[in-house]
Design a protein around this motif. Structure first.
Motif, PDB file in Angstrom:
ATOM      1  N   VAL A  93       0.620  -0.769   0.284  1.00  0.00           N
ATOM      2  CA  VAL A  93       0.072  -0.062   0.056  1.00  0.00           C
ATOM      3  C   VAL A  93       0.871   1.361   0.014  1.00  0.00           C
ATOM      4  O   VAL A  93       0.650   1.780  -1.114  1.00  0.00           O
ATOM      5  CB  VAL A  93      -0.878  -0.297   1.285  1.00  0.00           C
ATOM      6  CG1 VAL A  93      -1.518   1.485   1.035  1.00  0.00           C
ATOM      7  CG2 VAL A  93      -1.712  -1.420   1.396  1.00  0.00           C
ATOM      8  N   HIS A  94       2.044   1.407   0.786  1.00  0.00           N
ATOM      9  CA  HIS A  94       2.630   2.549   0.857  1.00  0.00           C
ATOM     10  C   HIS A  94       3.167   2.812  -0.751  1.00  0.00           C
ATOM     11  O   HIS A  94       3.129   3.423  -1.066  1.00  0.00           O
ATOM     12  CB  HIS A  94       4.306   2.332   1.727  1.00  0.00           C
ATOM     13  CG  HIS A  94       3.392   1.828   3.074  1.00  0.00           C
ATOM     14  ND1 HIS A  94       4.722   1.655   4.147  1.00  0.00           N
ATOM     15  CD2 HIS A  94       2.577   3.028   4.028  1.00  0.00           C
ATOM     16  CE1 HIS A  94       3.953   1.350   5.434  1.00  0.00           C
ATOM     17  NE2 HIS A  94       2.750   2.839   5.041  1.00  0.00           N
ATOM     18  N   GLY A  95       3.409   1.392  -1.520  1.00  0.00           N
ATOM     19  CA  GLY A  95       4.058   1.828  -2.741  1.00  0.00           C
ATOM     20  C   GLY A  95       3.132   2.289  -3.527  1.00  0.00           C
ATOM     21  O   GLY A  95       3.573   3.533  -4.393  1.00  0.00           O
ATOM     22  N   PHE A  96       1.338   1.714  -3.621  1.00  0.00           N
ATOM     23  CA  PHE A  96       1.150   2.431  -4.367  1.00  0.00           C
ATOM     24  C   PHE A  96       0.827   3.784  -4.174  1.00  0.00           C
ATOM     25  O   PHE A  96       0.239   4.798  -4.661  1.00  0.00           O
ATOM     26  CB  PHE A  96       0.032   1.943  -3.889  1.00  0.00           C
ATOM     27  CG  PHE A  96      -1.616   2.681  -4.607  1.00  0.00           C
ATOM     28  CD1 PHE A  96      -2.145   1.770  -5.767  1.00  0.00           C
ATOM     29  CD2 PHE A  96      -2.860   2.866  -3.599  1.00  0.00           C
ATOM     30  CE1 PHE A  96      -3.678   3.188  -6.465  1.00  0.00           C
ATOM     31  CE2 PHE A  96      -3.979   3.706  -4.209  1.00  0.00           C
ATOM     32  CZ  PHE A  96      -3.944   3.265  -5.508  1.00  0.00           C
ATOM     33  N   ALA A 102       3.412  11.126  -6.705  1.00  0.00           N
ATOM     34  CA  ALA A 102       4.175  11.110  -7.017  1.00  0.00           C
ATOM     35  C   ALA A 102       4.537  12.432  -6.928  1.00  0.00           C
ATOM     36  O   ALA A 102       3.078  13.187  -7.745  1.00  0.00           O
ATOM     37  CB  ALA A 102       5.236  10.318  -7.798  1.00  0.00           C
ATOM     38  N   GLU A 103       5.453  13.424  -7.189  1.00  0.00           N
ATOM     39  CA  GLU A 103       6.173  14.930  -7.366  1.00  0.00           C
ATOM     40  C   GLU A 103       5.155  15.176  -9.132  1.00  0.00           C
ATOM     41  O   GLU A 103       4.492  16.090  -9.604  1.00  0.00           O
ATOM     42  CB  GLU A 103       6.958  15.678  -7.249  1.00  0.00           C
ATOM     43  CG  GLU A 103       6.950  16.608  -7.612  1.00  0.00           C
ATOM     44  CD  GLU A 103       8.148  17.324  -7.336  1.00  0.00           C
ATOM     45  OE1 GLU A 103       8.314  18.662  -7.546  1.00  0.00           O
ATOM     46  OE2 GLU A 103       8.517  16.415  -6.864  1.00  0.00           O
ATOM     47  N   SER A 104       5.638  13.878 -10.293  1.00  0.00           N
ATOM     48  CA  SER A 104       5.056  13.952 -11.261  1.00  0.00           C
ATOM     49  C   SER A 104       3.592  13.925 -11.899  1.00  0.00           C
ATOM     50  O   SER A 104       3.409  14.014 -13.001  1.00  0.00           O
ATOM     51  CB  SER A 104       5.868  12.987 -11.821  1.00  0.00           C
ATOM     52  OG  SER A 104       5.222  11.429 -11.665  1.00  0.00           O
ATOM     53  N   ASN A 105       2.750  13.406 -10.630  1.00  0.00           N
ATOM     54  CA  ASN A 105       1.208  14.062 -10.478  1.00  0.00           C
ATOM     55  C   ASN A 105       0.573  14.581 -10.166  1.00  0.00           C
ATOM     56  O   ASN A 105      -0.244  14.726 -10.445  1.00  0.00           O
ATOM     57  CB  ASN A 105       0.902  12.528 -10.108  1.00  0.00           C
ATOM     58  CG  ASN A 105       0.980  11.179 -10.767  1.00  0.00           C
ATOM     59  OD1 ASN A 105       1.357  10.622 -11.611  1.00  0.00           O
ATOM     60  ND2 ASN A 105       0.850  10.007 -10.159  1.00  0.00           N
ATOM     61  N   ALA A 106       1.399  15.762  -9.976  1.00  0.00           N
ATOM     62  CA  ALA A 106       0.900  17.006  -9.365  1.00  0.00           C
ATOM     63  C   ALA A 106       0.404  17.464 -10.744  1.00  0.00           C
ATOM     64  O   ALA A 106       0.976  18.146 -11.589  1.00  0.00           O
ATOM     65  CB  ALA A 106       2.411  17.704  -8.822  1.00  0.00           C
TER      66      ALA A 106
END
Length: 314
Positions: A93-96, A102-106
């Motif tokens: 879950v942490h990885g998900f 992630a910053e790339s999803n901002a």
């Protein structure tokens, strides 16, 4: 951003974007379930007709409450005990969550990014399968199921089309799940003990209370149960939205995150713990439960239903 009406499962038409905010570092436990409680029995074997001693990864018995003490429920719950969540599931879950935020999803639509990775997590938890090991038709049925839950109204074409697609692909999904269950039995997965199926097999012991066909069914049935994760995330982010969120929720979040969010100060819970628990107390990812009942009036059998609204009893 505006939240449309009371369509509790509707994500379409509303875009919540991922926003980066600075927050104190520190690990936070991810808890996806609660320990089952037991008033009288100390092991599942002591439950009437249980037929199995249900153990989790540390060998501790998984208990059941008097209300949910059926053997099938006890075996089901044995795969989600707190020790398993911490040792086996939390890293997944942490990885998900790390990929999701992630910053790339901002600036990207939150739920789109959520469902881009959700079924990798879902099948990893159940069967230890991710990435290319998940066939395209399995991903298609997951997307179709999500579309039905998202649009919800059966009169809409998109709902009808996706219902038919799910029905068409369901036999292939069932066959694939059965093969993957066998892979868990054979140890032909990277970490069999990191899957729900391993504990269902172990504690069901091939008996009548949790047969292999029941395991296959639950792997698919959890599509509905686990959809509440997305509901909870969506509603939480809507409350925290900078433009149209709830001012009180945003204010308490700021207070929690700027005054030692990870410091318990001698108490049982940290400020962030208490904030999250309050969110789960007041935000209902599932609007209600529908139960069917059978009644008889004289020789005339009737069937009815009972709707239990979750928000009103929270």
């Amino acid at each position: 951003m505006s939240i449309p009406g009371n369509r509790s499962r509707q994500f379409c038409g509303t875009v919540i974007t991922v926003q980066k905010q600075a927050a104190p570092s520190g690990s936070q436990a991810v808890v996806m379930g609660s320990p089952a409680s037991c008033k009288t029995a100390t092991t599942c074997a002591e439950m009437p007709a249980a037929g199995a001693t249900c153990e989790s990864s540390t060998g501790r018995p998984a208990a059941a409450s008097s209300q949910m003490g059926s053997p099938r429920y006890v075996i089901y719950a044995s795969a989600t005990t707190p020790d398993l969540v911490a040792a086996k599931y939390a890293p997944k879950v942490h990885g998900f969550l790390a990929r999701l935020f992630a910053e790339s999803n901002a600036g990207k639509p939150l739920m789109h990014e959520y469902y881009e990775n959700y079924f990798d997590l879902y099948w990893d938890l159940h069967l230890g399968v991710t990435g290319e090991a998940i066939p395209p038709e399995v991903r298609t049925i997951g997307a179709g199921f999500t579309a039905v839950l998202g649009h919800w109204y059966p009169t809409e074409d998109i709902v009808r089309e996706n219902i038919m697609r799910v029905r068409e692909l369901r036999p292939r999904l069932r066959e694939w799940i059965d093969r993957r269950v066998q892979a868990v039995i054979d140890g032909d997965v990277q970490d069999p003990e990191g899957t729900f199926v391993h504990y269902w097999l172990k504690n069901g012991q091939g008996g009548e209370h949790f047969r292999r066909e029941d395991i296959v069914f639950e792997c698919f049935h959890n599509f509905l149960a686990f959809s509440q994760w997305g509901n909870m995330l969506y509603r939480t982010m809507a409350l925290l939205d900078e433009g149209s969120g709830d001012p009180a929720v945003r204010s308490w979040f700021e207070r929690a995150m700027t005054n030692g969010p990870d410091a318990a100060d001698g108490g049982a819970f940290t400020p962030l713990d208490r904030y999250v628990m309050e969110l789960f107390r007041t935000v209902s990812p599932n609007g209600g439960s529908l139960s069917t009942v059978s009644t008889e009036r004289g020789a005339d059998p009737r069937s009815g239903s009972v709707l239990t609204l979750h928000p009103s009893v929270s």
